[in-house]
Design a protein around this motif. Sequence first.
Motif, mmCIF file in Angstrom:
data_model
loop_
_atom_site.group_PDB
_atom_site.id
_atom_site.type_symbol
_atom_site.label_atom_id
_atom_site.label_comp_id
_atom_site.label_asym_id
_atom_site.label_seq_id
_atom_site.Cartn_x
_atom_site.Cartn_y
_atom_site.Cartn_z
ATOM 1 N N GLY A 20 101.349 114.697 -7.344
ATOM 2 C CA GLY A 20 101.660 114.747 -5.925
ATOM 3 C C GLY A 20 102.534 115.925 -5.553
ATOM 4 N N LEU B 168 101.300 113.409 5.200
ATOM 5 C CA LEU B 168 101.111 112.578 4.009
ATOM 6 C C LEU B 168 101.093 111.104 4.389
ATOM 7 C CD1 LEU B 168 103.431 114.226 1.313
ATOM 8 C CD2 LEU B 168 100.931 114.260 1.382
ATOM 9 N N LEU C 256 95.347 116.240 -0.278
ATOM 10 C CA LEU C 256 95.952 116.694 -1.534
ATOM 11 C C LEU C 256 94.891 116.828 -2.621
ATOM 12 C CD1 LEU C 256 99.360 114.762 -1.762
ATOM 13 C CD2 LEU C 256 98.866 117.044 -0.852
ATOM 14 N N GLY D 221 97.484 111.038 -0.999
ATOM 15 C CA GLY D 221 98.741 111.524 -0.449
ATOM 16 C C GLY D 221 99.556 110.434 0.206
#
Length: 250
Positions: free
Chosen positions: A136, A168, A175, A180
């Motif tokens: 992440g 997010l 991502l 995310g």
Amino acid sequence: MMKTFDSSLSRRQFLGSTAVTVLFASTPDALARSISGRLPWSPFAANPPTAVRPGPWLFFTHDEAVTVEAIVDRLIPADDLSVGGKDAGCAVFIDRQLAGFFGSAERLYMKGPFTKGTPQQGLQSPVLPTERYRAGLALLNEYCRNTHAGKSFVELGAQEQDEALQGLEQGSVNLGGSDGKAFFELVLQNAMEGFFADPIYGGNKDMASWKMIGFPGARYDYRDFVTRHNERYPLPPVSIMGRADWGGKG
């Protein structure tokens, strides 16, 4: 837990909606205590918490650590009520948890099948917390560089950082196939735990959050105050480790 990350919310609104939940939810260490030996059970047979000591990062790389410090400072910004997430030690708390059994989920059931559960059931995934953080953070910085002329998350201004975090949370930031939203929720939960947990775990430095909300901590005796309703508790908070002005004895 707040539903939408909004940088316009005041610290009092944010913390007022989360303090009670986190204070009475045990940290991963506390949840995972195990009783050693055989029956019959005897006092002090459980694994005691180990105090976090200052030192280098145990899980995060330097770049990962500064990114997490920047994130927790946007989730819990400093103001006239208390220090922010970074100075409160939230990143240290998260680092130490990831370096322990929380990071590897070794005390959780991690066998399949994995299906998408309801919000009440929580995240069901074979991805370990360490893997979710490592991927992440890398993908968040990649997203920021691609959308902000090569700047990483820590190089962005506060408003741009907030926009990335909002993306997010809302699932609008891609991502690269990684979840995310789940990453944001994990970091938010861990940041709150680090801010409100006992300082023995590395966060809540100088019991800043407890002083702010008037939480007395791990005091052993409240008999003198049981009948004194609607009155602020006058004594300073106490950690599991005790207080420095007690000569280190709790």
